[in-house]
Design an enzyme around this catalytic site. Structure first.
Site, PDB file in Angstrom:
ATOM      1  N   LYS A   1     -19.436   0.769   1.249  1.00  0.00           N
ATOM      2  CA  LYS A   1     -18.004   1.085   1.330  1.00  0.00           C
ATOM      3  C   LYS A   1     -17.755   2.233   2.303  1.00  0.00           C
ATOM      4  O   LYS A   1     -16.867   2.158   3.147  1.00  0.00           O
ATOM      5  CB  LYS A   1     -17.449   1.469  -0.050  1.00  0.00           C
ATOM      6  CG  LYS A   1     -17.462   0.334  -1.062  1.00  0.00           C
ATOM      7  CD  LYS A   1     -16.723   0.707  -2.340  1.00  0.00           C
ATOM      8  CE  LYS A   1     -17.404   1.828  -3.097  1.00  0.00           C
ATOM      9  NZ  LYS A   1     -18.656   1.430  -3.785  1.00  0.00           N
TER      10      LYS A   1
ATOM     11  N   ARG B   1     -11.276   2.220 -10.261  1.00  0.00           N
ATOM     12  CA  ARG B   1     -12.581   1.785 -10.738  1.00  0.00           C
ATOM     13  C   ARG B   1     -12.503   1.280 -12.168  1.00  0.00           C
ATOM     14  O   ARG B   1     -13.514   0.885 -12.740  1.00  0.00           O
ATOM     15  CB  ARG B   1     -13.542   2.979 -10.697  1.00  0.00           C
ATOM     16  CG  ARG B   1     -14.614   2.877  -9.636  1.00  0.00           C
ATOM     17  CD  ARG B   1     -15.442   4.149  -9.701  1.00  0.00           C
ATOM     18  NE  ARG B   1     -16.729   3.999  -9.116  1.00  0.00           N
ATOM     19  CZ  ARG B   1     -17.049   4.424  -7.894  1.00  0.00           C
ATOM     20  NH1 ARG B   1     -16.158   4.974  -7.111  1.00  0.00           N
ATOM     21  NH2 ARG B   1     -18.270   4.276  -7.460  1.00  0.00           N
TER      22      ARG B   1
ATOM     23  N   ARG C   1     -31.230   5.712   0.872  1.00  0.00           N
ATOM     24  CA  ARG C   1     -30.231   6.745   1.197  1.00  0.00           C
ATOM     25  C   ARG C   1     -30.627   8.088   0.589  1.00  0.00           C
ATOM     26  O   ARG C   1     -30.392   9.140   1.162  1.00  0.00           O
ATOM     27  CB  ARG C   1     -28.862   6.305   0.649  1.00  0.00           C
ATOM     28  CG  ARG C   1     -27.761   7.325   0.853  1.00  0.00           C
ATOM     29  CD  ARG C   1     -26.397   6.752   0.532  1.00  0.00           C
ATOM     30  NE  ARG C   1     -26.134   6.695  -0.900  1.00  0.00           N
ATOM     31  CZ  ARG C   1     -25.037   6.148  -1.435  1.00  0.00           C
ATOM     32  NH1 ARG C   1     -24.123   5.584  -0.654  1.00  0.00           N
ATOM     33  NH2 ARG C   1     -24.852   6.145  -2.727  1.00  0.00           N
TER      34      ARG C   1
HETATM   35  P1  ADP Z   1     -20.811   4.937  -5.273  1.00  0.00           P
HETATM   36  O1  ADP Z   1     -19.777   3.980  -4.821  1.00  0.00           O
HETATM   37  O2  ADP Z   1     -22.046   4.880  -4.429  1.00  0.00           O
HETATM   38  O3  ADP Z   1     -21.112   4.870  -6.744  1.00  0.00           O
HETATM   39  P2  ADP Z   1     -18.957   7.159  -5.008  1.00  0.00           P
HETATM   40  O4  ADP Z   1     -19.177   8.239  -4.025  1.00  0.00           O
HETATM   41  O5  ADP Z   1     -17.803   6.266  -4.815  1.00  0.00           O
HETATM   42  O6  ADP Z   1     -20.332   6.406  -5.026  1.00  0.00           O
HETATM   43  O7  ADP Z   1     -18.843   7.795  -6.486  1.00  0.00           O
HETATM   44  C1  ADP Z   1     -19.811   8.680  -6.993  1.00  0.00           C
HETATM   45  C2  ADP Z   1     -19.480   9.056  -8.442  1.00  0.00           C
HETATM   46  O8  ADP Z   1     -18.195   9.690  -8.495  1.00  0.00           O
HETATM   47  C3  ADP Z   1     -19.366   7.893  -9.420  1.00  0.00           C
HETATM   48  O9  ADP Z   1     -20.610   7.498  -9.946  1.00  0.00           O
HETATM   49  C4  ADP Z   1     -18.438   8.490 -10.494  1.00  0.00           C
HETATM   50  O10 ADP Z   1     -19.135   9.361 -11.364  1.00  0.00           O
HETATM   51  C5  ADP Z   1     -17.481   9.345  -9.678  1.00  0.00           C
HETATM   52  N1  ADP Z   1     -16.271   8.570  -9.306  1.00  0.00           N
HETATM   53  C6  ADP Z   1     -15.913   8.180  -8.052  1.00  0.00           C
HETATM   54  N2  ADP Z   1     -14.760   7.489  -8.079  1.00  0.00           N
HETATM   55  C7  ADP Z   1     -14.364   7.441  -9.383  1.00  0.00           C
HETATM   56  C8  ADP Z   1     -13.268   6.860 -10.083  1.00  0.00           C
HETATM   57  N3  ADP Z   1     -12.301   6.171  -9.442  1.00  0.00           N
HETATM   58  N4  ADP Z   1     -13.205   6.996 -11.426  1.00  0.00           N
HETATM   59  C9  ADP Z   1     -14.130   7.685 -12.089  1.00  0.00           C
HETATM   60  N5  ADP Z   1     -15.204   8.253 -11.509  1.00  0.00           N
HETATM   61  C10 ADP Z   1     -15.330   8.136 -10.175  1.00  0.00           C
END
Ligand code: ADP
Length: 188
Positions: free
Chosen positions: A13, A87, A126
């Site tokens: 993403k 999410r 990564r």
């Molecule tokens: P990835 O897509 O690789 O899991 P992100 O950088 O999008 O990584 O997210 C890392 C962490 O941040 C998630 O595992 C979660 O703990 C938190 N997070 C990110 N976006 C959300 C969201 N919309 N709702 C709740 N927690 C989130």
């Protein structure tokens, strides 16, 4: 252009978000980046978020909804791409409410499809480069489980609204960007 990018952790993403941002000049809003910044700055939100992120759990809905609502409300009608939000179904409903108040609509929801094995391979790779604390194997497995249980229902949610566009997230980065471009060119 107002779009949502979603897919399992490690789907690429962030990489494709950069392409979309450069190509279509939209604001990139990544909850992961916002939360990591908060953690780095040791803000109240950051300290709270860290305890969830380190375990691969989702940060509570009300926390992320507040952050994203503020960002989206301050965009002054500029196009945007949400990356990592919503999410959960609760977050998706909250987003609908915020957009409704602003009289805005999502144009498309892009689902980047990658299978679990490829995800784990990519994330462990990564980890060697970026040293993200949540990129170790146990945490990644939990992030995948959380994705399956809490995030993947969004697929049906947006499909029923006629917004879902699926993209195979395997192949050369430029090839995947090409697939995305084919879809997004319809919205410029
Ligand atoms: P990835 O897509 O690789 O899991 P992100 O950088 O999008 O990584 O997210 C890392 C962490 O941040 C998630 O595992 C979660 O703990 C938190 N997070 C990110 N976006 C959300 C969201 N919309 N709702 C709740 N927690 C989130």
């Amino acid at each position: 252009m107002k779009i949502i990018l979603f897919g399992p952790p490690g789907a690429g993403k962030g990489t494709q978000a950069q392409f979309i941002k450069d190509k279509y000049n939209v604001e990139h809003i990544s909850t992961g980046d916002v939360l990591r910044e908060a953690v780095k700055n040791k803000t109240e939100v950051g300290m709270l978020a860290k305890s969830y992120m380190d375990k691969g759990e989702l940060v509570p809905d009300e926390v992320v909804v507040k952050i994203i609502s503020e960002k989206v409300s301050n965009l002054d009608n500029k196009g945007f791409m949400l990356d990592g939000f919503p999410r959960t179904i609760t977050q998706a409903n909250a987003l609908n409410d915020v957009l409704g108040e602003l009289n805005l609509d999502i144009d498309a929801v892009i689902l980047l499809k990658v299978d679990d094995e490829e995800v784990i391979k990519r994330i462990l790779n990564r980890q060697k480069i970026e040293k993200r604390e949540d990129d170790n194997e146990d945490v990644v497995r939990n992030r995948l489980k959380v994705y399956r249980e809490q995030t993947s229902p969004l697929k049906k949610f947006y499909d029923e609204k006629g917004l879902l566009r699926e993209v195979v997230g395997i192949g050369e980065i430029s090839e995947i960007s090409g697939r995305i471009q084919e879809i997004l060119d319809n919205y410029v």
